[in-house]
Every structure is written in structure tokens, then in C-alpha cells.
Write an enzyme that holds these catalytic residues in place. Structure first.
Site, mmCIF file in Angstrom:
data_model
loop_
_atom_site.group_PDB
_atom_site.id
_atom_site.type_symbol
_atom_site.label_atom_id
_atom_site.label_comp_id
_atom_site.label_asym_id
_atom_site.label_seq_id
_atom_site.Cartn_x
_atom_site.Cartn_y
_atom_site.Cartn_z
ATOM 1 N N HIS A 478 0.840 -1.198 0.000
ATOM 2 C CA HIS A 478 0.000 0.000 0.000
ATOM 3 C C HIS A 478 0.873 1.246 0.000
ATOM 4 C CE1 HIS A 478 -3.558 2.367 0.553
ATOM 5 N NE2 HIS A 478 -3.113 2.885 1.685
ATOM 6 N N ASP A 495 -3.841 8.802 3.758
ATOM 7 C CA ASP A 495 -3.997 7.410 3.318
ATOM 8 C C ASP A 495 -5.327 7.275 2.590
ATOM 9 O OD1 ASP A 495 -4.668 4.490 3.403
ATOM 10 O OD2 ASP A 495 -2.753 4.396 4.454
ATOM 11 N N CYS A 548 -4.043 3.285 -5.151
ATOM 12 C CA CYS A 548 -3.426 3.972 -4.010
ATOM 13 C C CYS A 548 -2.178 4.737 -4.446
ATOM 14 C CB CYS A 548 -3.085 2.983 -2.906
ATOM 15 S SG CYS A 548 -1.843 1.774 -3.365
#
Length: 589
Positions: A478, A495, A548
Site C-alpha cells: 500500500h 492514506d 493507491c
């Protein structure tokens, strides 16, 4: 005294004389029927000619009549045969039933026995439509059905199973009735374990969009709980989708690498792609490249409650809902007109927003010319994976690196580092805040080796003269971003999956303390500094498991311009194409 015997013998000879002519006439008609219907069932027993058995049958019936006359009990040891005068067929009665007169359609007996024989109606060709005989018994016996053994074409009997085995269907009217073939097949399917009616299987794509983000979130939580940053854990993720639903199949399996004391050590990240799609090349990245998230089915939602609710229910967004769905196109498809379509929902909102807001949205939806789209398609098309397409900032971008910018692909380190350097070059212009960006390998090395491992990374750079410092964070599978705002003395963790990064901020704040003490010989007052993890409702969140890296780059883009973060998930396909062109030309649009 013997008068009754003479009467009985006379009756016997009289019955024998009467039965011969009708039997021959019926025999011819029966033989023609048997010949006609012999193709229906070869196992069917043909009718026999009445010979001696007819005489014996009549004798037994006469004896029965004599016994009934004198009141003697008399039972036949064999089943009497009844010859129907309507169709000439012979029926065998059950052992519990006795007929007194087989030569007529109505049978009458002595005493309390009253039997009535009912025959089915004749069809125009002389054949009975219902070849069965009903016998009504008045002495406390239930009505019985006597089926005929001579079947016609339109009569019903056995049904055959697919394997050739016969089975009979129960019927209150007849135990041997043939059913039409279509009906038999229908009943057979419906009775065998309920296999006749089945719910259709759900397609592979149905419901995947709803679970995509949740599965990715659970994966991150499981990896977070499994161990520390240096732990090694393999990952294999398989996602199935189709070209028509704007999804591909990607199987990611492998390992990433991280720099530790000058040596790259294995870390939990995919290293190699194996792409299967109807368009575009087979893309495999180099093993030394650490890649972010893999290509997963897209769950991009439309702006509005209606589309959001549909996505929560697991429904795919139909391609004709609005022009916004058409903007979510494939990179490398070569379609030039799709990018120039205006999103109707955003256009409506632009009319109601302020001028500054409209300028920002127009900047995000910058149109690409046909030449730009052609160049982007060529870069994403077939060609040597090691071919260098762009080189700057001591970095070389190959075709394999560029192809990670296709839709639903995971970005790797080279693409993110190159884009971050483009942000630094842009901010050197007047009107932008002073910006410094660390490499994606900075935080892993700082965490594993401490300050001494990264002490030389800021040689010739005074961090405290900068206004904004960006630190891309790669945690296993991630990407996220830490923003150090020296003007406000705060650290923010961004995030796209809503995770918290308090520990990451503490490590970076301690790095600033060590850097200040080493380079300036000044201790930072840590009480003046704050760190904060942005909440999901404060920043845009990804709605799939592959963007992401793109969200991290766009976070950095907006923050480096001191602009509020206003982009959404549905703009990611356009941002990916823009980033391809920006890397090829080494300048931001």
C-alpha cells in the site's frame, strides 16, 4: 333330476357356437391394429387367437352359473378373461373380481354382485381414446381400474429415463398411461433432485465491485497485524473480470525489495505482473522493481447517492448511465474522442460553484489533443519492455515502467519517484511553495537503519529552509503520503484507505529532531510540533484496490500547490493518461 345338467350342457354348446364368428371378425381388426402400432413398442405382447382356451373359459363360466343357481360356493382358480366388444382386446381381471358374462359390455351377476363395465369413447377410426375398463363393485370393494394391454398412439403408458430404464407415473385413473414426450421430459427433470429449475449462476463480475475495497482493506489489516515492517509474507492475489465490463485479469505474485544499509532486502510487495487481456501487450516488470498495488477490478463510483448506492449493492455501473462512465476508458485502447467528453454531473456543478472552484475543476479535466493521445497509446502499446522512454533526475523510465500507468495497474517506485521530481521542478517557479521530496526508499531505510543510515541523503540540502517536505510511504502492498509542513510545524498522514499513521509520523518527527541537531546544532521543541492522520471524510478515498499509488501522487500534486484536495476516484483514468504524457515530456500539464 338331471334336467339342470341338460340345460347347462345346452348352454355350453350354444355359447361355443356364438363366440366363433365374432372372434374371427375381431381378430382381423386386432391384427390390423397390432400391425399398425407395432412400431410404437416392440416389447408389447400381441393379442392371441381364441382357441381351446375360449372353450375352457366358457365351461368355467357355465359351472359358475350352475353353482350360483344352487347356492354352492365356487371360485375360479384362474383369472377369467374379458373380451371387449368395443375394440376386441382382452383384459385380465384381478384375482378378486369375477365376471359373469364376458360377451357383452354390461356384466350382471347373481345375488348381490352387480358389476358394471364401462368402456371409453370411441374415436372416429374405431379405436378407443381411453383404452381402460372401469368396474364398479357394490359390495364394499373400492373401484378398480383395469387397463388394457393394447396401447394406441395417443394413449399414455411408460416414460423412459435418459438411460433407457422405464418408470411409471402414478395416476388415479390409470396405472399404465403414456404421456407425451415433452411432458415426460419436463416431469423427469423436475422430479430428479429438483434439477429442473435452478437459479442462474451469478457471473464472476457480479458483486465483485462491492467487495473489492473491503477485501483490500482486510488484507492491509491482516498484514499490519502479521508482523513488523521487516517481516516477509508472500502475497498471491487473483482477480477475474472481463473486457466488456472494463475489467482485466491480473495475477500478481512475488516479492518486493527495500534498501537496508546499502543492500536491498526482500520485503512483502509484488515484483512481477502476469497480465492477460485482449488488447495490449503482455507486461512483466523487472524483479528489482518494487511495485505498489496490482491491477484489480475497478469499482469507481459516480458522483451522487444513486451511483454510490448501486456500488454498495454490488451492481456494475451501466455504460449508458451518463457520459461520465464513458470517461473511464482503457489506456492503450487508442480511442481519441472519449477524453474530450464532458462529464455531465461535473458540468452541472461547475455552473453553481465559484470562479476559483471552476478553475480548479477545469484544470483537473484538461483535455488531451489527438497527438497527445496517440503518443500515450504508443507508449502503452507493444514494444520492448526494457526500452527507455524517458530519462531525468538520474532515473530512467522504461516501457515496462510506463505500462504500470494502465488502468487498474499498481504503480512502481520509478514512476512515483519520477513524478515527485517533476513536482519539485515545477515548484522552483515563482508562486509555489519551496518543496523537497524524499525517495520512496527513504522511509524503509530510516526505519530499519535509523538516522545514521540516511544521514547523507540530505547532503547539500537544508531541510529547514523548505516549506513543504513530502515523504512517500510504502507499507508492504500500500502507498500513502506524509506531508511535513514546516510553516505550521505539523505532520499529516494521508492514506487513501483511511488508515492511521501515528507511528510513521513519530519516526519522521524524530528524524527531524536528529537532522536539526546534526546540521544546525539546534534542538527542536517537540511540544510545538503536531502530527495528525487525515480521516477518510477529509480526503478523497480510493474505491478499488489498485489506485493507491495514483492517490499518493495526486495528494502530493495538490498539496504542493497549496490547493484543497478535490479530485475523486472517477478521475483516475484521466490522471493516469496525463501522467504518461508528463513523464514522457518531463513536464507537468
Amino acid at each position: 333330476m338331471y334336467r339342470w345338467l341338460v340345460r347347462i350342457l345346452g348352454t355350453i354348446f350354444r355359447f361355443c357356437d356364438r363366440s366363433v364368428p365374432p372372434a374371427r371378425a375381431l381378430l382381423k381388426r386386432r391384427r390390423s391394429d397390432s400391425t399398425l402400432f407395432s412400431t410404437v413398442d416392440t416389447d408389447e405382447i400381441p393379442a392371441k387367437r381364441p382357441r381351446l382356451d375360449c372353450f375352457i373359459h366358457q365351461v368355467k363360466n357355465s359351472l359358475y352359473n350352475a353353482a350360483s343357481l344352487f347356492g354352492f360356493p365356487f371360485q375360479l382358480t384362474t383369472k377369467p378373461m374379458v373380451t371387449s366388444a368395443c375394440n376386441g382386446t382382452r383384459n385380465v381381471a384381478p384375482s378378486g373380481e369375477v365376471f359373469s358374462n364376458p360377451s357383452s359390455c354390461e356384466l350382471t351377476g347373481s345375488g348381490s354382485w352387480n358389476n358394471m363395465l364401462k368402456l371409453g369413447n370411441k374415436s372416429p377410426n374405431g379405436i378407443s381414446d381411453y383404452p381402460k375398463i372401469r368396474v364398479t363393485v357394490t359390495r364394499d370393494q373400492p373401484r378398480r381400474v383395469l387397463p388394457s394391454f393394447g396401447f394406441t398412439l395417443n394413449s399414455e403408458g411408460y416414460n423412459r429415463r435418459p438411460g433407457g430404464r422405464r418408470h411409471s407415473k402414478g395416476n388415479p385413473e390409470s396405472s399404465l398411461m403414456w404421456k407425451p414426450q415433452e411432458q415426460a421430459v419436463t416431469e423427469m427433470i423436475s422430479e430428479e433432485s429438483g434439477k429442473g429449475l435452478r437459479r442462474p449462476h451469478r457471473t464472476v463480475e457480479e458483486g465483485v465491485q462491492k467487495e473489492e475495497r473491503e477485501k483490500y482493506r482486510k488484507l492491509l489489516e491482516r498484514l499490519k497485524e502479521s508482523g513488523h515492517g521487516n517481516s516477509v509474507c508472500p502475497v498471491t492475489s487473483n482477480y477475474h473480470s472481463s473486457q466488456r465490463s472494463q475489467m482485466d485479469t491480473l495475477k500478481t505474485k512475488g516479492w518486493g525489495e527495500e534498501q537496508n544499509h546499502g543492500v536491498k532486502t526482500t520485503q512483502f510487495v509484488p515484483k512481477q505482473y502476469r497480465l492477460v487481456e485482449t488488447r495490449g501487450p503482455l507486461c512483466s516488470l523487472r524483479s528489482e522493481k518494487r511495485c505498489s498495488k496490482g491491477k484489480i477490478t475497478d469499482t469507481e463510483k459516480m458522483v451522487g447517492i444513486r451511483f454510490e448506492n448501486e456500488s454498495r449493492r454490488g451492481y456494475q455501473l451501466e455504460p449508458d448511465l451518463s457520459e461520465e462512465v464513458s470517461a473511464r476508458l482503457r489506456l492503450g485502447s487508442g480511442s481519441n474522442g472519449l477524453l474530450r467528453r464532458k462529464v455531465s454531473i461535473i458540468e452541472t456543478k461547475e455552473k453553481n460553484c465559484s470562479g476559483k472552484e471552476r478553475d480548479r475543476r477545469t484544470d483537473d479535466l484538461l483535455e488531451l489533443t489527438e497527438d497527445m493521445e496517440k503518443e500515450i497509446s504508443n507508449a502503452l502499446g507493444h514494444g520492448p519492455q526494457d526500452e527507455i522512454l524517458s530519462s531525468a533526475f538520474k532515473l530512467r523510465i522504461t516501457r515496462g515502467d510506463i505500462q504500470t500507468l494502465k488502468n487498474y495497474h499498481w504503480l512502481n517506485d520509478e514512476v512515483i519517484n519520477f513524478y515527485m521530481n517533476l513536482l519539485v521542478e515545477r515548484n522552483k517557479k515563482q508562486g509555489y511553495p519551496a518543496l523537497h521530496v524524499f525517495s520512496t526508499f527513504f522511509y524503509p531505510k530510516l526505519k530499519s537503519g535509523g538516522y545514521q543510515a540516511v544521514k547523507r541523503w540530505t547532503k547539500g540540502v537544508n531541510l529547514f529552509e523548505q516549506e513543504i517536505i513530502l515523504v512517500p510511504i510504502h507499507r508492504k502492498v500500500h502507498w500513502s503520503l506524509v506531508v511535513i509542513d514546516l510553516r505550521k510545524k505539523c505532520l499529516k498522514y494521508l492514506d487513501s484507505m483511511g488508515q492511521k499513521g501515528h507511528r510513521i509520523c513519530e519516526i519522521l518527527l524524530q528524524y527531524l529532531q536528529d537532522e536539526s541537531k546534526t546540521k544546525r546544532n539546534i534542538d527542536l521543541n517537540l511540544l510545538e510540533w503536531t502530527h495528525y492522520s487525515m480521516k477518510p471524510h477529509e480526503i478523497p478515498q480510493q474505491l478499488n484496490g489498485s489506485d493507491c499509488g495514483m492517490f499518493t501522487c495526486k495528494y502530493a500534486d495538490y498539496i504542493s500547490r497549496d490547493k484543497p484536495i478535490t479530485f475523486t476516484q472517477h478521475q483516475m483514468p484521466l490522471f493516469r493518461k496525463k501522467m504518461v504524457w508528463e513523464i514522457l515530456h518531463q513536464q507537468l500539464l
